[in-house]
Design a protein around this motif. Structure first.
Motif, PDB file in Angstrom:
ATOM      1  N   GLY A 178       0.830  -1.204   0.000  1.00  0.00           N
ATOM      2  CA  GLY A 178       0.000   0.000   0.000  1.00  0.00           C
ATOM      3  C   GLY A 178       0.859   1.248   0.000  1.00  0.00           C
ATOM      4  O   GLY A 178       1.925   1.287   0.620  1.00  0.00           O
ATOM      5  N   ILE A 179       0.392   2.271  -0.720  1.00  0.00           N
ATOM      6  CA  ILE A 179       1.086   3.556  -0.771  1.00  0.00           C
ATOM      7  C   ILE A 179       0.481   4.442   0.318  1.00  0.00           C
ATOM      8  O   ILE A 179      -0.733   4.669   0.322  1.00  0.00           O
ATOM      9  N   PRO A 180       1.299   4.938   1.262  1.00  0.00           N
ATOM     10  CA  PRO A 180       0.778   5.768   2.351  1.00  0.00           C
ATOM     11  C   PRO A 180      -0.050   6.945   1.835  1.00  0.00           C
ATOM     12  O   PRO A 180       0.246   7.522   0.781  1.00  0.00           O
ATOM     13  N   ASP A 181      -1.100   7.269   2.581  1.00  0.00           N
ATOM     14  CA  ASP A 181      -2.004   8.381   2.292  1.00  0.00           C
ATOM     15  C   ASP A 181      -2.834   8.180   1.026  1.00  0.00           C
ATOM     16  O   ASP A 181      -3.382   9.139   0.474  1.00  0.00           O
ATOM     17  N   THR A 182      -2.894   6.951   0.533  1.00  0.00           N
ATOM     18  CA  THR A 182      -3.756   6.599  -0.601  1.00  0.00           C
ATOM     19  C   THR A 182      -4.347   5.228  -0.297  1.00  0.00           C
ATOM     20  O   THR A 182      -3.988   4.595   0.686  1.00  0.00           O
ATOM     21  N   GLU A 183      -5.217   4.768  -1.146  1.00  0.00           N
ATOM     22  CA  GLU A 183      -5.667   3.385  -1.076  1.00  0.00           C
ATOM     23  C   GLU A 183      -5.183   2.630  -2.302  1.00  0.00           C
ATOM     24  O   GLU A 183      -5.723   1.605  -2.686  1.00  0.00           O
ATOM     25  N   ALA A 184      -4.134   3.152  -2.929  1.00  0.00           N
ATOM     26  CA  ALA A 184      -3.495   2.508  -4.075  1.00  0.00           C
ATOM     27  C   ALA A 184      -2.325   1.674  -3.569  1.00  0.00           C
ATOM     28  O   ALA A 184      -1.942   1.753  -2.405  1.00  0.00           O
ATOM     29  N   SER A 185      -1.788   0.866  -4.460  1.00  0.00           N
ATOM     30  CA  SER A 185      -0.631   0.035  -4.124  1.00  0.00           C
ATOM     31  C   SER A 185       0.436   0.200  -5.196  1.00  0.00           C
ATOM     32  O   SER A 185       0.145   0.541  -6.342  1.00  0.00           O
TER      33      SER A 185
END
Length: 136
Positions: free
Chosen positions: A10-17
């Motif tokens: 997971g990429i911090p501060d997003t819900e993307a990876s």
């Protein structure tokens, strides 16, 4: 036998990876506004189409080298159809255009051989087991 390791986090501060294998990376996300998606990257269905098409592109070049054909143009378009609940891929269509400066090049044979050896499309067509384990 060859095994490839692919990692996603997971990429911090997003819900993307972000996913990576070796020195290459790609962002995975849902379309903006869908289940927290921000549209920052490809969704899984798009990645499936890219895997099918990207593998086919590589196979065209592999086979061209084996056959001694210098390709001047390669175009691969993939259309993946999804249906059902849960949603799953139900069909994939690949359209190919290749050109060579050599007018005697056996391009139909090249495409046939690439189709026979395409790792991703052959794996999907034959089906592969996917096991899921939790590391909680």
């Amino acid at each position: 036998m060859t095994t490839m390791a692919i990692r996603l986090r997971g990429i911090p501060d997003t819900e993307a990876s972000i996913g990576w294998a070796g020195g290459h990376s790609v962002v995975v996300d849902r379309p903006e506004g869908k289940a927290g998606g921000m549209g920052l990257g490809f969704n899984g269905g798009q990645l499936l189409g890219l895997a099918i098409g990207g593998c086919f592109c590589n196979d065209l070049y592999y086979v061209a080298h084996e056959m001694g054909i210098a390709l001047t143009h390669v175009a691969v378009d993939v259309r993946v159809t999804f249906d059902g609940d849960p949603l799953r891929a139900t069909d994939a269509t690949v359209e190919i255009a290749v050109e060579s400066a050599d007018k005697e090049a056996r391009l139909d044979e090249l495409i046939r051989k690439a189709k026979e050896t395409s790792t991703v499309s052959n794996s999907i067509a034959r089906g592969i087991p996917v096991s899921v384990a939790s590391r909680l």
